[in-house]
Design a protein around this motif. Structure first.
Motif, PDB file in Angstrom:
ATOM      1  N   ALA A  30      -0.226  -6.163   1.889  1.00  0.00           N
ATOM      2  CA  ALA A  30      -0.150  -7.461   1.223  1.00  0.00           C
ATOM      3  C   ALA A  30       0.826  -8.401   1.926  1.00  0.00           C
ATOM      4  CB  ALA A  30       0.266  -7.268  -0.232  1.00  0.00           C
ATOM      5  N   LEU A  31       1.874  -7.857   2.510  1.00  0.00           N
ATOM      6  CA  LEU A  31       2.877  -8.682   3.191  1.00  0.00           C
ATOM      7  C   LEU A  31       2.343  -9.334   4.462  1.00  0.00           C
ATOM      8  CD1 LEU A  31       6.014  -6.411   2.737  1.00  0.00           C
ATOM      9  CD2 LEU A  31       5.797  -8.770   1.912  1.00  0.00           C
ATOM     10  N   LEU A  32       1.228  -8.840   4.980  1.00  0.00           N
ATOM     11  CA  LEU A  32       0.647  -9.440   6.177  1.00  0.00           C
ATOM     12  C   LEU A  32       0.197 -10.877   5.930  1.00  0.00           C
ATOM     13  CD1 LEU A  32      -1.456  -6.423   7.515  1.00  0.00           C
ATOM     14  CD2 LEU A  32       0.746  -7.258   8.364  1.00  0.00           C
ATOM     15  N   ASP A  33      -0.120 -11.187   4.689  1.00  0.00           N
ATOM     16  CA  ASP A  33      -0.470 -12.560   4.314  1.00  0.00           C
ATOM     17  C   ASP A  33       0.814 -13.254   3.863  1.00  0.00           C
ATOM     18  OD1 ASP A  33      -1.311 -14.938   3.186  1.00  0.00           O
ATOM     19  OD2 ASP A  33      -3.069 -14.054   2.215  1.00  0.00           O
ATOM     20  N   HIS A  34       1.301 -14.190   4.660  1.00  0.00           N
ATOM     21  CA  HIS A  34       2.594 -14.820   4.383  1.00  0.00           C
ATOM     22  C   HIS A  34       2.574 -15.730   3.162  1.00  0.00           C
ATOM     23  CE1 HIS A  34       4.559 -13.351   8.031  1.00  0.00           C
ATOM     24  NE2 HIS A  34       3.410 -13.549   8.647  1.00  0.00           N
ATOM     25  N   SER A  35       1.392 -16.018   2.637  1.00  0.00           N
ATOM     26  CA  SER A  35       1.314 -16.853   1.439  1.00  0.00           C
ATOM     27  C   SER A  35       1.572 -16.052   0.164  1.00  0.00           C
ATOM     28  CB  SER A  35      -0.055 -17.532   1.344  1.00  0.00           C
ATOM     29  OG  SER A  35      -1.080 -16.577   1.152  1.00  0.00           O
ATOM     30  N   ASN A  36       1.556 -14.729   0.261  1.00  0.00           N
ATOM     31  CA  ASN A  36       1.818 -13.896  -0.913  1.00  0.00           C
ATOM     32  C   ASN A  36       3.309 -13.859  -1.212  1.00  0.00           C
ATOM     33  OD1 ASN A  36      -0.886 -13.149  -1.345  1.00  0.00           O
ATOM     34  ND2 ASN A  36      -0.751 -11.508   0.173  1.00  0.00           N
ATOM     35  N   ALA A  37       3.675 -14.357  -2.387  1.00  0.00           N
ATOM     36  CA  ALA A  37       5.086 -14.444  -2.764  1.00  0.00           C
ATOM     37  C   ALA A  37       5.497 -13.425  -3.816  1.00  0.00           C
ATOM     38  CB  ALA A  37       5.401 -15.852  -3.274  1.00  0.00           C
ATOM     39  N   ARG A  38       4.552 -12.977  -4.634  1.00  0.00           N
ATOM     40  CA  ARG A  38       4.845 -11.995  -5.673  1.00  0.00           C
ATOM     41  C   ARG A  38       3.791 -10.903  -5.624  1.00  0.00           C
ATOM     42  NH1 ARG A  38       9.730 -13.848  -8.418  1.00  0.00           N
ATOM     43  NH2 ARG A  38       9.237 -12.199  -9.902  1.00  0.00           N
ATOM     44  N   PHE A  39       4.192  -9.681  -6.024  1.00  0.00           N
ATOM     45  CA  PHE A  39       3.318  -8.521  -5.910  1.00  0.00           C
ATOM     46  C   PHE A  39       3.405  -7.719  -7.207  1.00  0.00           C
ATOM     47  CE2 PHE A  39       5.157  -9.847  -1.968  1.00  0.00           C
ATOM     48  CZ  PHE A  39       4.081  -9.911  -1.085  1.00  0.00           C
ATOM     49  N   ILE A  40       2.249  -7.392  -7.751  1.00  0.00           N
ATOM     50  CA  ILE A  40       2.241  -6.669  -9.023  1.00  0.00           C
ATOM     51  C   ILE A  40       1.249  -5.519  -8.955  1.00  0.00           C
ATOM     52  CG2 ILE A  40       0.551  -8.288 -10.024  1.00  0.00           C
ATOM     53  CD1 ILE A  40       2.081  -7.824 -12.723  1.00  0.00           C
ATOM     54  N   LEU A  41       1.686  -4.348  -9.408  1.00  0.00           N
ATOM     55  CA  LEU A  41       0.848  -3.145  -9.379  1.00  0.00           C
ATOM     56  C   LEU A  41       0.118  -3.005 -10.707  1.00  0.00           C
ATOM     57  CD1 LEU A  41       0.072  -0.587  -7.747  1.00  0.00           C
ATOM     58  CD2 LEU A  41       1.918   0.585  -8.984  1.00  0.00           C
ATOM     59  N   LEU A  42      -1.219  -2.870 -10.627  1.00  0.00           N
ATOM     60  CA  LEU A  42      -2.055  -2.718 -11.813  1.00  0.00           C
ATOM     61  C   LEU A  42      -2.957  -1.503 -11.652  1.00  0.00           C
ATOM     62  CD1 LEU A  42      -3.229  -6.425 -12.239  1.00  0.00           C
ATOM     63  CD2 LEU A  42      -1.283  -5.323 -13.362  1.00  0.00           C
ATOM     64  N   SER A  43      -3.456  -0.985 -12.772  1.00  0.00           N
ATOM     65  CA  SER A  43      -4.397   0.128 -12.743  1.00  0.00           C
ATOM     66  C   SER A  43      -5.718  -0.325 -13.338  1.00  0.00           C
ATOM     67  CB  SER A  43      -3.848   1.311 -13.548  1.00  0.00           C
ATOM     68  OG  SER A  43      -3.946   1.037 -14.940  1.00  0.00           O
ATOM     69  N   GLU A  44      -6.702   0.579 -13.298  1.00  0.00           N
ATOM     70  CA  GLU A  44      -8.015   0.243 -13.852  1.00  0.00           C
ATOM     71  C   GLU A  44      -7.984   0.117 -15.368  1.00  0.00           C
ATOM     72  OE1 GLU A  44      -7.552   4.478 -14.563  1.00  0.00           O
ATOM     73  OE2 GLU A  44      -7.102   3.183 -12.861  1.00  0.00           O
ATOM     74  N   SER A  45      -6.918   0.589 -16.005  1.00  0.00           N
ATOM     75  CA  SER A  45      -6.836   0.496 -17.466  1.00  0.00           C
ATOM     76  C   SER A  45      -5.964  -0.670 -17.928  1.00  0.00           C
ATOM     77  CB  SER A  45      -6.299   1.809 -18.045  1.00  0.00           C
ATOM     78  OG  SER A  45      -4.956   2.022 -17.650  1.00  0.00           O
ATOM     79  N   HIS A  46      -5.504  -1.501 -16.997  1.00  0.00           N
ATOM     80  CA  HIS A  46      -4.774  -2.714 -17.355  1.00  0.00           C
ATOM     81  C   HIS A  46      -5.738  -3.801 -17.838  1.00  0.00           C
ATOM     82  CE1 HIS A  46      -1.093  -1.259 -15.400  1.00  0.00           C
ATOM     83  NE2 HIS A  46      -0.480  -2.352 -15.810  1.00  0.00           N
ATOM     84  N   VAL A  47      -5.258  -4.615 -18.751  1.00  0.00           N
ATOM     85  CA  VAL A  47      -5.991  -5.821 -19.147  1.00  0.00           C
ATOM     86  C   VAL A  47      -5.016  -6.997 -19.129  1.00  0.00           C
ATOM     87  CG1 VAL A  47      -7.698  -4.627 -20.566  1.00  0.00           C
ATOM     88  CG2 VAL A  47      -5.545  -5.397 -21.596  1.00  0.00           C
ATOM     89  N   PRO A  48      -5.476  -8.192 -18.722  1.00  0.00           N
ATOM     90  CA  PRO A  48      -4.604  -9.369 -18.759  1.00  0.00           C
ATOM     91  C   PRO A  48      -4.508  -9.913 -20.175  1.00  0.00           C
ATOM     92  CG  PRO A  48      -6.771  -9.979 -17.960  1.00  0.00           C
ATOM     93  CD  PRO A  48      -6.794  -8.481 -18.134  1.00  0.00           C
TER      94      PRO A  48
END
Length: 223
Positions: A30-48
């Motif tokens: 994800a860090l290879l894209d310099h536009s990414n400023a925040r990173f969040i780990l989610l699973s298949e059982s997460h819902v927004p």
């Protein structure tokens, strides 16, 4: 914001250091894209719980990172520390927390570049150590305690005890429950008290999707 959901083709075992290795690989990618400023780990059982603009604004404007890092006495906390980790990691630095992290770019870079603490975890954190619950919380406590919000943005229910949180089925997803998840508690955000504490929730089974789709426009602000 980069949502970390794909563990590539690395074989991952529950509670094993391979889970941390996969997370570090995800961050590196994800860090290879310099536009990414925040990173969040989610699973298949997460819902927004909120729409994307709300989540984006909440995280990009935050002065903290959202990762649990706490000292827990007893066998499931301090009892997992391995004496071979000293002096690089001492018992007083050992921390625990959920693996469901959210972090900014500076912390992500530091995690990926870590060649001090990760090798110690890889060598000594085995069997009943559960590296995914201790590596990042311990790393955050040692390296960047000032940026820790002291909480996560993922809601889970541990009230029933055991090694795994409660799972929710279709009929447990109700309007009142969703409204409570979205604003039923208080926390601190950028120095002020807010009721928007959780942006995601888990563990929801696949059969609950139809209920979310039904309630999303009215309760959760999705178009």
């Amino acid at each position: 914001i980069y949502f970390l959901t794909n563990l590539f083709r690395l074989e991952v075992k529950w509670g094993h250091i391979s889970m941390v290795e996969a997370e570090r690989r995800l961050l590196a990618h994800a860090l290879l894209d310099h536009s990414n400023a925040r990173f969040i780990l989610l699973s298949e059982s997460h819902v927004p719980l909120f729409d994307f603009p709300t989540v984006y604004s909440y995280l990009t404007n935050s002065t903290k990172v959202y990762m649990e890092s706490y000292d827990e006495p007893g066998g499931t906390g301090r009892g997992r520390y391995k004496r071979g980790m000293a002096p690089t990691i001492t018992p007083w630095q050992w921390r625990k927390g959920s693996q469901w992290f959210e972090m900014d770019r500076a912390l992500a870079i530091d995690v990926v570049a870590d060649n001090v603490y990760f090798p110690v975890f890889k060598k000594f954190c085995k069997r009943n150590c559960y590296a995914d619950e201790h590596y990042l919380p311990t790393f955050l406590h040692i390296r960047h305690p000032e940026v820790a919000a002291g909480r996560t943005v993922t809601w889970v229910d541990w009230s029933h005890g055991g090694p795994h949180p409660s799972r929710f089925t279709r009929m447990e997803v109700t309007v009142d429950f969703l409204r409570w998840l979205r604003g039923g508690t208080t926390c601190e955000y950028n120095g002020k008290t807010t009721t928007v504490c959780f942006l995601f929730a888990r563990k929801f089974l696949p059969n609950s999707l139809t209920r979310f789709l039904r309630f999303a426009p009215k309760v959760m602000g999705f178009g």
